[in-house]
Write an enzyme that holds these catalytic residues in place. Structure first.
Site, PDB file in Angstrom:
ATOM      1  N   GLY A   1       1.669   5.974 -12.475  1.00  0.00           N
ATOM      2  CA  GLY A   1       1.098   6.860 -11.459  1.00  0.00           C
ATOM      3  C   GLY A   1       1.659   8.278 -11.515  1.00  0.00           C
ATOM      4  O   GLY A   1       1.724   8.908 -12.575  1.00  0.00           O
TER       5      GLY A   1
ATOM      6  N   ASP B   1       0.865  -1.170   0.000  1.00  0.00           N
ATOM      7  CA  ASP B   1       0.000   0.000   0.000  1.00  0.00           C
ATOM      8  C   ASP B   1       0.899   1.216   0.000  1.00  0.00           C
ATOM      9  O   ASP B   1       1.834   1.321   0.800  1.00  0.00           O
ATOM     10  CB  ASP B   1      -0.969   0.035   1.180  1.00  0.00           C
ATOM     11  CG  ASP B   1      -2.176   0.900   0.820  1.00  0.00           C
ATOM     12  OD1 ASP B   1      -2.967   0.481  -0.061  1.00  0.00           O
ATOM     13  OD2 ASP B   1      -2.310   2.005   1.364  1.00  0.00           O
TER      14      ASP B   1
ATOM     15  N   LYS C   1      15.104   3.879 -10.752  1.00  0.00           N
ATOM     16  CA  LYS C   1      13.949   4.175  -9.888  1.00  0.00           C
ATOM     17  C   LYS C   1      14.000   3.264  -8.653  1.00  0.00           C
ATOM     18  O   LYS C   1      13.784   3.717  -7.534  1.00  0.00           O
ATOM     19  CB  LYS C   1      12.620   4.005 -10.640  1.00  0.00           C
ATOM     20  CG  LYS C   1      11.438   4.314  -9.728  1.00  0.00           C
ATOM     21  CD  LYS C   1      10.067   4.135 -10.352  1.00  0.00           C
ATOM     22  CE  LYS C   1       9.007   4.229  -9.248  1.00  0.00           C
ATOM     23  NZ  LYS C   1       7.652   3.887  -9.679  1.00  0.00           N
TER      24      LYS C   1
HETATM   25  P1  ITT Z   1      -3.437  -2.428  -5.405  1.00  0.00           P
HETATM   26  O1  ITT Z   1      -4.235  -2.001  -4.191  1.00  0.00           O
HETATM   27  O2  ITT Z   1      -4.148  -3.403  -6.263  1.00  0.00           O
HETATM   28  O3  ITT Z   1      -2.045  -2.854  -5.037  1.00  0.00           O
HETATM   29  P2  ITT Z   1      -3.581   0.405  -6.121  1.00  0.00           P
HETATM   30  O4  ITT Z   1      -3.002   1.201  -7.242  1.00  0.00           O
HETATM   31  O5  ITT Z   1      -5.059   0.558  -5.852  1.00  0.00           O
HETATM   32  O6  ITT Z   1      -3.225  -1.130  -6.372  1.00  0.00           O
HETATM   33  P3  ITT Z   1      -2.835   1.733  -3.631  1.00  0.00           P
HETATM   34  O7  ITT Z   1      -4.182   1.810  -3.022  1.00  0.00           O
HETATM   35  O8  ITT Z   1      -1.666   1.382  -2.758  1.00  0.00           O
HETATM   36  O9  ITT Z   1      -2.764   0.677  -4.806  1.00  0.00           O
HETATM   37  O10 ITT Z   1      -2.559   3.134  -4.337  1.00  0.00           O
HETATM   38  C1  ITT Z   1      -1.286   3.518  -4.648  1.00  0.00           C
HETATM   39  C2  ITT Z   1      -1.334   4.679  -5.644  1.00  0.00           C
HETATM   40  O11 ITT Z   1      -0.271   5.577  -5.310  1.00  0.00           O
HETATM   41  C3  ITT Z   1      -1.068   4.191  -7.050  1.00  0.00           C
HETATM   42  O12 ITT Z   1      -2.273   3.874  -7.723  1.00  0.00           O
HETATM   43  C4  ITT Z   1      -0.345   5.390  -7.655  1.00  0.00           C
HETATM   44  O13 ITT Z   1      -1.287   6.359  -8.065  1.00  0.00           O
HETATM   45  C5  ITT Z   1       0.426   5.951  -6.460  1.00  0.00           C
HETATM   46  N1  ITT Z   1       1.777   5.355  -6.401  1.00  0.00           N
HETATM   47  C6  ITT Z   1       2.249   4.423  -5.536  1.00  0.00           C
HETATM   48  N2  ITT Z   1       3.517   4.087  -5.821  1.00  0.00           N
HETATM   49  C7  ITT Z   1       3.867   4.832  -6.896  1.00  0.00           C
HETATM   50  C8  ITT Z   1       5.030   4.924  -7.675  1.00  0.00           C
HETATM   51  O14 ITT Z   1       6.092   4.157  -7.449  1.00  0.00           O
HETATM   52  N3  ITT Z   1       5.029   5.785  -8.695  1.00  0.00           N
HETATM   53  C9  ITT Z   1       3.966   6.554  -8.961  1.00  0.00           C
HETATM   54  N4  ITT Z   1       2.810   6.507  -8.305  1.00  0.00           N
HETATM   55  C10 ITT Z   1       2.759   5.654  -7.269  1.00  0.00           C
END
Ligand code: ITT
Length: 197
Positions: free
Chosen positions: A152, A69, A174
């Site tokens: 993201g 998360d 990265k």
């Molecule tokens: P899962 O719960 O299925 O793992 P999710 O995308 O819904 O996927 P999260 O609730 O943890 O997961 O949301 C994390 C968000 O934060 C992700 O969708 C991106 O928008 C952002 N994020 C996290 N890590 C990132 C990264 O390395 N680079 C860019 N954005 C990131």
């Protein structure tokens, strides 16, 4: 050891799979378990939500499961988007969320554009045991996107010591700097001599 990566986000999956290579786990994805959906993220913290996803998946599959998360925290916006990073502003795509973030930050200058990425990894076992690893990285949100890599918020997240956004870095670069890379290093360190006690 078989390990389920409890994420539906392909960008995360790629980075986690690459980072875990040295441990030689046999990785499974959610696609290997048709019908299995991650639970709703009702927690108030990255820790709570990572635990929810990992514990649910371990119980449902009978295998150890690793959940991530993560999100972006902008102190000048009171910590937004934080645990709402994946659904910020109710926007459906990475691009729309990036446009929304830039709009929210339009009035912020200099140090007010500071931001940090946070990743919490939880490794949960079917017997209820769980381990947690955390990583963070600090940078700045640019006024316009730069680079094509990553996923993201990567095109907006500028790391001064590298002189680049995460989207301008190779996957290896990265991983060396990122919140997820740092959390993975902590996991690798704990597991280097086999399962931690
Ligand atoms: P899962 O719960 O299925 O793992 P999710 O995308 O819904 O996927 P999260 O609730 O943890 O997961 O949301 C994390 C968000 O934060 C992700 O969708 C991106 O928008 C952002 N994020 C996290 N890590 C990132 C990264 O390395 N680079 C860019 N954005 C990131």
């Amino acid at each position: 050891m078989e390990l389920v990566l409890a994420t539906a986000n392909p960008g995360k999956f790629r980075e986690l799979a690459e980072g875990l290579k040295p441990l030689g786990f046999a990785l499974r994805s959610l696609l290997d378990f048709p019908g299995l959906r991650l639970p709703e993220e009702t927690g108030a913290t990255f820790e709570d939500n990572a635990f929810l996803k990992a514990a649910y998946t371990a119980k449902a599959t009978g295998l150890p499961a690793l959940a991530d998360d993560s999100g972006l925290v902008v102190p000048a916006l009171g910590g937004e988007p934080g645990v709402y990073s994946a659904r910020y502003g109710g926007k459906a795509t990475d691009r729309e969320r990036n446009v929304y973030l830039l709009e929210r930050m339009r009035h912020l200058k200099g140090e007010e554009r500071k931001a940090r990425f946070v990743a919490v990894l939880v490794l949960a076992f079917p017997d209820g045991h769980a381990e947690l690893y955390r990583g963070e990285v600090e940078g700045y949100i640019l006024e316009a996107p730069r680079g094509e890599g990553g996923f993201g918020y990567d095109p907006l997240f500028y790391l001064p010591e590298a002189g680049k956004t995460f989207a301008e870095m190779s996957p290896e670069e990265k991983a060396r700097h990122s919140h997820r890379g740092r959390a993975l290093s902590a996991l690798l360190q704990a597991w280097k001599d086999g399962p931690p006690p």
